[in-house]
Design a protein around this motif. Structure first.
Motif, PDB file in Angstrom:
ATOM      1  N   GLN A 149      48.958  40.460  36.154  1.00  0.00           N
ATOM      2  CA  GLN A 149      48.803  39.089  36.655  1.00  0.00           C
ATOM      3  C   GLN A 149      48.620  38.135  35.482  1.00  0.00           C
ATOM      4  OE1 GLN A 149      45.880  38.633  39.731  1.00  0.00           O
ATOM      5  NE2 GLN A 149      45.808  36.399  39.502  1.00  0.00           N
ATOM      6  N   GLU A 150      49.433  37.076  35.491  1.00  0.00           N
ATOM      7  CA  GLU A 150      49.335  36.024  34.477  1.00  0.00           C
ATOM      8  C   GLU A 150      49.328  34.685  35.203  1.00  0.00           C
ATOM      9  OE1 GLU A 150      51.836  34.059  30.760  1.00  0.00           O
ATOM     10  OE2 GLU A 150      52.757  35.533  32.078  1.00  0.00           O
ATOM     11  N   PHE A 191      48.102  39.048  29.655  1.00  0.00           N
ATOM     12  CA  PHE A 191      47.902  39.037  31.111  1.00  0.00           C
ATOM     13  C   PHE A 191      46.424  38.836  31.404  1.00  0.00           C
ATOM     14  CE2 PHE A 191      51.646  41.586  30.263  1.00  0.00           C
ATOM     15  CZ  PHE A 191      52.591  41.022  31.121  1.00  0.00           C
ATOM     16  N   ARG A 234      44.972  39.767  34.133  1.00  0.00           N
ATOM     17  CA  ARG A 234      44.414  40.933  34.843  1.00  0.00           C
ATOM     18  C   ARG A 234      45.487  42.024  34.922  1.00  0.00           C
ATOM     19  NH1 ARG A 234      40.063  42.040  37.875  1.00  0.00           N
ATOM     20  NH2 ARG A 234      40.239  43.666  39.493  1.00  0.00           N
ATOM     21  N   THR A 244      50.108  46.872  38.076  1.00  0.00           N
ATOM     22  CA  THR A 244      50.181  45.477  38.528  1.00  0.00           C
ATOM     23  C   THR A 244      49.615  44.567  37.443  1.00  0.00           C
ATOM     24  OG1 THR A 244      49.942  46.135  40.839  1.00  0.00           O
ATOM     25  CG2 THR A 244      49.490  43.825  40.299  1.00  0.00           C
ATOM     26  N   GLU A 285      49.271  32.361  38.047  1.00  0.00           N
ATOM     27  CA  GLU A 285      49.588  32.574  39.449  1.00  0.00           C
ATOM     28  C   GLU A 285      50.713  33.582  39.660  1.00  0.00           C
ATOM     29  OE1 GLU A 285      50.459  28.807  41.119  1.00  0.00           O
ATOM     30  OE2 GLU A 285      48.421  28.015  40.869  1.00  0.00           O
ATOM     31  N   SER A 286      51.211  34.132  38.541  1.00  0.00           N
ATOM     32  CA  SER A 286      52.325  35.077  38.642  1.00  0.00           C
ATOM     33  C   SER A 286      51.807  36.509  38.650  1.00  0.00           C
ATOM     34  CB  SER A 286      53.292  34.904  37.462  1.00  0.00           C
ATOM     35  OG  SER A 286      53.823  33.589  37.446  1.00  0.00           O
ATOM     36  N   THR A 287      52.428  37.345  39.491  1.00  0.00           N
ATOM     37  CA  THR A 287      52.050  38.754  39.589  1.00  0.00           C
ATOM     38  C   THR A 287      53.295  39.618  39.416  1.00  0.00           C
ATOM     39  OG1 THR A 287      50.224  38.263  41.092  1.00  0.00           O
ATOM     40  CG2 THR A 287      51.016  40.527  41.045  1.00  0.00           C
ATOM     41  N   TYR A 288      53.161  40.668  38.582  1.00  0.00           N
ATOM     42  CA  TYR A 288      54.272  41.574  38.321  1.00  0.00           C
ATOM     43  C   TYR A 288      53.844  42.992  38.698  1.00  0.00           C
ATOM     44  CZ  TYR A 288      55.421  37.622  35.282  1.00  0.00           C
ATOM     45  OH  TYR A 288      55.659  36.371  34.778  1.00  0.00           O
ATOM     46  N   THR A 289      54.710  43.693  39.378  1.00  0.00           N
ATOM     47  CA  THR A 289      54.471  45.102  39.701  1.00  0.00           C
ATOM     48  C   THR A 289      55.488  45.944  38.946  1.00  0.00           C
ATOM     49  OG1 THR A 289      53.630  44.555  41.901  1.00  0.00           O
ATOM     50  CG2 THR A 289      54.336  46.818  41.524  1.00  0.00           C
TER      51      THR A 289
END
Length: 389
Positions: A370-371, A348, A350, A368, A373-377
């Protein structure tokens, strides 16, 4: 009465039924006496004995004791020397297997010292205020809650306290070098300096009643103050090659103060590999925990407490958090951030969020990721203790 008639102003510190013989002689200006005595159970010097035998000579106001032998259980005492007209003593003394706990109770020292001691030295001072100076060797015992395997050195002991220029106390493969003084009568005080080397950390944690699963060797310097009933300890210690609650740690250095069951960590740094965590705060045996910690660039591959079958993590993170709860049930809450986090092989760009550890469970609240443009919570709980499937 015979001592008074001979011009002596003191009485022998012996209580019990004596039997024996005494031969008296008198010239125009002097009294001469020679005798031997034996006693069954009684007291000598304020200490209970099972048996006592002694010989004595009297000449020109001085009593000479060619031999004194006392026994109590497995302990024996051998002494010889003189007592002057005014009660001054000069007696050589040797003891074997004397129970310190029993003697401590009878002399007012208190129950905090345990062990069996062999001693060899000289008693000076007076019958009322004797002073022992000599060498001692103590077998397995304890001082308060702190157990040891043996001790040896030189001491000066009075009815009020003791002093030592150096006492070596062994604990497993480690040792303490103790110097200073202590007084147990009146208000009492402790003024001791202790140099520790490779002391087993688990024993120290148990002595301080801190429920921490820890291994490794502790070295450093401490000072002990306060009173025997309320001691205070401060200093700087280093723990090396350790495991703390299953986590491998290369080195922990702490400046601390301990009093009344509360441990104050003024400064602590734990290092594993090239990563370090700093902390400060208090640990109370019977109250709440209050610790703050922080780390920058901590390498997650050093975290050996993470179950690899459940979670494999790498990358570097910045951490800041608090430890609360109780010593036997701590709660760890922290915020974290990373720019190169890898979880189970997935990288990731961030990561940031809040985590909380309590009773073996890691709560993500939330995390949270971020990879590109994808963001995972991510929210949920991971069990870090027990079986994993």
């Amino acid at each position: 009465e015979m001592l008074r008639r001979a011009g002596l102003s003191w009485t022998l510190p012996v209580q019990g039924l004596l039997s024996g013989s005494l031969a008296l002689g008198r010239t125009r200006d002097r009294l001469i006496a020679e005798g031997a005595a034996a006693m069954g159970r009684g007291r000598a010097g304020g200490i209970r004995v099972d048996a006592l035998e002694a010989g004595l000579w009297y000449l020109d106001g001085e009593v000479t004791l060619p031999y004194v032998v006392a026994a109590r259980d497995a302990a024996t005492v051998h002494a010889s020397g003189t007592i002057s007209r005014n009660g001054g003593v000069a007696i050589d003394l040797a003891t074997n297997d004397v129970n310190l706990r029993q003697v401590a109770r009878e002399t007012g020292l208190g129950p905090w010292l345990r062990g069996e001691v062999d001693a060899d030295g000289r008693v000076s001072g007076t019958l009322r205020q004797p002073v022992f100076n000599g060498a001692v060797a103590i077998g397995r015992g304890s001082v308060g809650p702190l157990a040891f395997d043996g001790a040896e050195g030189t001491v000066t002991v009075t009815r009020r306290g003791l002093a030592t220029p150096g006492l070596i106390v062994r604990d497993g493969v480690g040792s303490y070098f103790v110097s200073g003084s202590a007084r147990w009568t009146g208000p009492g005080f402790l003024d001791l300096a202790i140099d520790a080397r490779d002391i087993p950390a688990g024993g120290l944690a148990r002595a301080a009643d801190i429920p921490l699963d820890v291994t490794g060797g502790v070295s450093g310097r401490m000072t002990v103050g306060g009173t025997p009933g309320r001691p205070s300890v401060g200093g700087r210690l280093t723990l090396r090659e350790a495991r703390v609650e299953g986590q491998r740690v290369d080195e922990v250095t702490a400046a601390f103060r301990w009093q009344g069951g509360r441990l104050h960590l003024d400064q602590l740094q734990a290092r594993v590999g090239d990563s370090a965590v700093t902390a400060q705060g208090t640990i109370d045996r019977h109250g709440p925990l209050s610790l703050g910690f922080a780390a920058r660039g901590f390498d997650l591959t050093h975290l050996t407490v993470l179950p690899p079958q459940l979670l494999q993590a790498s990358g570097r993170v910045d951490l800041a958090g608090q430890i609360s709860g109780r010593a036997r049930a701590p709660v760890v809450a922290a915020t974290l951030s990373s720019k190169d986090l890898v979880l189970n092989g997935q990288g990731f760009d961030r990561a940031e969020g809040t985590v909380r550890w309590e009773r073996g469970l890691l709560h993500l609240a939330p995390l949270t990721l971020q990879e590109g443009e994808s963001t995972y919570t991510v929210r949920g709980t991971l069990a870090l203790a027990g079986p994993h499937t």
